[in-house]
Design a protein around this motif. Structure first.
Motif, short mmCIF file in Angstrom:
data_model
loop_
_atom_site.label_atom_id
_atom_site.label_comp_id
_atom_site.label_asym_id
_atom_site.label_seq_id
_atom_site.Cartn_x
_atom_site.Cartn_y
_atom_site.Cartn_z
N THR A 166 46.70 31.55 43.04
CA THR A 166 45.63 30.65 42.60
C THR A 166 45.68 30.58 41.07
O THR A 166 45.56 29.50 40.48
CB THR A 166 44.26 31.18 43.09
N HIS A 167 45.85 31.75 40.46
CA HIS A 167 46.06 31.82 39.01
C HIS A 167 47.55 32.04 38.76
O HIS A 167 47.96 33.12 38.33
CB HIS A 167 45.24 32.96 38.42
N GLY A 168 48.35 31.02 39.03
CA GLY A 168 49.79 31.02 38.77
C GLY A 168 50.47 32.36 38.60
O GLY A 168 50.95 32.96 39.57
N VAL A 169 50.47 32.87 37.37
CA VAL A 169 51.18 34.10 37.03
C VAL A 169 50.74 35.31 37.86
O VAL A 169 51.50 36.24 38.05
CB VAL A 169 51.03 34.38 35.51
N GLU A 170 49.52 35.27 38.39
CA GLU A 170 49.04 36.38 39.22
C GLU A 170 49.72 36.38 40.59
O GLU A 170 49.55 37.30 41.39
CB GLU A 170 47.50 36.31 39.36
N GLY A 171 50.49 35.33 40.84
CA GLY A 171 51.16 35.18 42.13
C GLY A 171 52.26 36.19 42.39
O GLY A 171 52.62 36.41 43.54
N ILE B 109 44.27 36.60 46.51
CA ILE B 109 44.78 37.77 45.78
C ILE B 109 44.99 37.45 44.29
O ILE B 109 45.69 36.50 43.94
CB ILE B 109 46.12 38.27 46.40
N HIS B 110 44.35 38.27 43.45
CA HIS B 110 44.40 38.08 41.99
C HIS B 110 44.79 39.39 41.30
O HIS B 110 44.74 40.45 41.90
CB HIS B 110 43.01 37.67 41.46
N THR B 111 45.11 39.28 40.00
CA THR B 111 45.34 40.48 39.18
C THR B 111 44.73 40.27 37.80
O THR B 111 44.42 39.15 37.40
CB THR B 111 46.84 40.77 38.98
N GLY B 112 44.56 41.38 37.08
CA GLY B 112 44.17 41.29 35.67
C GLY B 112 42.79 41.84 35.35
O GLY B 112 42.43 41.94 34.18
N LEU C 245 40.51 39.44 46.24
CA LEU C 245 41.10 40.78 46.11
C LEU C 245 41.72 40.85 44.72
O LEU C 245 42.68 40.12 44.42
CB LEU C 245 42.15 41.01 47.20
N GLU C 246 41.15 41.71 43.88
CA GLU C 246 41.55 41.74 42.46
C GLU C 246 42.18 43.10 42.15
O GLU C 246 41.54 44.14 42.36
CB GLU C 246 40.28 41.54 41.62
N PHE C 247 43.40 43.10 41.65
CA PHE C 247 44.06 44.35 41.25
C PHE C 247 44.06 44.48 39.74
O PHE C 247 44.49 43.57 39.03
CB PHE C 247 45.51 44.37 41.76
ZN LIG Z 1 42.83 35.49 38.94
#
Ligand SMILES: [Zn+2]
Length: 326
Positions: free
Chosen positions: A17-22, A172-175, A241-243
């Motif tokens: 969803t947030h490009g680079v978090e893919g 699924i996200h990160t950051g 889901l945020e890592f």
């Molecule tokens: Zn995100």
């Protein structure tokens, strides 16, 4: 889509969803496929995997899409007046400093630190990240119309989810958050049925977005809220889901530099490569330890979602049988 097309319960796993978090979400999706997730899938459950909902951002190592839009702020009604974010407007220069000048970058940070000292950490975080609809080249811009990825998610929902009785949607996200920790961010009130299901499935990992313990905060126009609205006939359990990766200041600095590079350039090729590689690292730490933690939690959270859907399904079936026999 994996499993029987007629299965009434669906687990949706969405990445990018947030490009680079893919890179993270894709890792979990491909890992589950390699591990043969469909081999143990109950008959009444199917899985829909959305790989790289924002493919432009993923491909170009950007968090945003081809229109500089933060897709997770884009799911609002664009026919009405767009939400105002006056606190962001007031801090625009500090949130989006000239990345080619060290002095300006440091002055911008000083301005944000002062704001934090006066208004508090949470208020500043909301001002920066909640979403804004007036600065098209700024960070956290939610856009002024539905983006391609927004329309694509609606199409997927109509085509693959509309007939389902139960949908669990995991974006699924990160950051955000502690290194390697997976938090399930709930954007529904704690008294809602959706929140209660999440708490039953994933226990203490679920935190309401506006709780001070959450790595996130209230946002406008997210995928999770919109998926729920897209499926009024289904029982939807929709969660982010945020890592966690690195600290929030490192992430913000990487975003600022990359956004400046994209819109203004003006730096050497070596510096540009450094900015892009930093952007990649803050959303996808290249260490075995981080990847191991993500993979273990990805499996656990997915497994619990499948169990949760199965339990909801059998409860609904026994209630129906009790109703039929009475
Ligand atoms: Zn995100």
């Amino acid at each position: 889509m994996l499993g029987a097309a007629s299965a009434p319960s669906v687990l949706v796993l969405c990445s990018g969803t947030h490009g680079v978090e893919g890179f993270c979400g894709s890792g979990i999706q491909t890992g589950l496929l390699r591990d043969g997730i469909t081999d143990h899938l109950p008959d009444d459950i199917r899985i829909v995997m959305i790989h790289a909902l924002n493919p432009y951002g993923f491909s170009h190592v950007r968090r945003v899409n081809e229109d500089n839009v933060d897709l997770n702020r884009n799911f609002i009604d664009h026919n009405g007046a767009h939400p105002q974010n006056r606190a962001y407007d007031a801090l625009y220069e500090a949130i989006n400093p000239r990345a080619d000048s060290r002095l300006r970058r440091e002055l911008a940070f000083l301005r944000l630190f002062l704001e934090r000292a006066i208004k508090g950490k949470r208020t500043l975080k909301v001002a920066i990240t909640e979403g804004q609809y007036t600065h098209p080249t700024g960070l956290f811009f939610g856009g002024t119309s539905e983006t391609w990825s927004n329309r694509t998610l609606r199409t997927i929902s109509d085509r693959f989810l509309a007939a389902a009785k139960r949908v669990a949607f995991v974006d699924i996200h990160t950051g955000l958050g502690p290194f390697g920790h997976g938090e399930l961010i709930c954007r529904f009130p704690p008294e809602s049925a959706a929140y209660k299901r999440m708490a039953a499935w994933w226990a203490e990992r679920v935190i309401p977005a506006d709780d001070s313990k959450s790595a996130s905060n209230s946002l406008t126009g997210t995928t999770t809220i919109s998926v729920s609205a897209m499926l009024p006939e289904s029982e939807v359990t929709s969660v982010t889901l945020e890592f966690g990766t690195v600290g929030p200041i490192s992430v913000l600095r990487a975003m600022q530099a990359e956004n400046w590079l994209y819109h203004h350039g003006g730096v050497s090729e070596a510096k540009a490569n450094l900015i892009k590689s930093r952007m990649h690292q803050v959303y996808y730490p290249d260490t075995d330890e981080w990847k191991r933690r993500v993979w273990e939690q990805g499996q656990l959270i997915t497994g619990r979602a499948i169990e949760g859907l199965a339990n909801e399904g059998s409860q609904a079936q026994s209630m129906q049988m009790a109703g039929d026999s009475s």
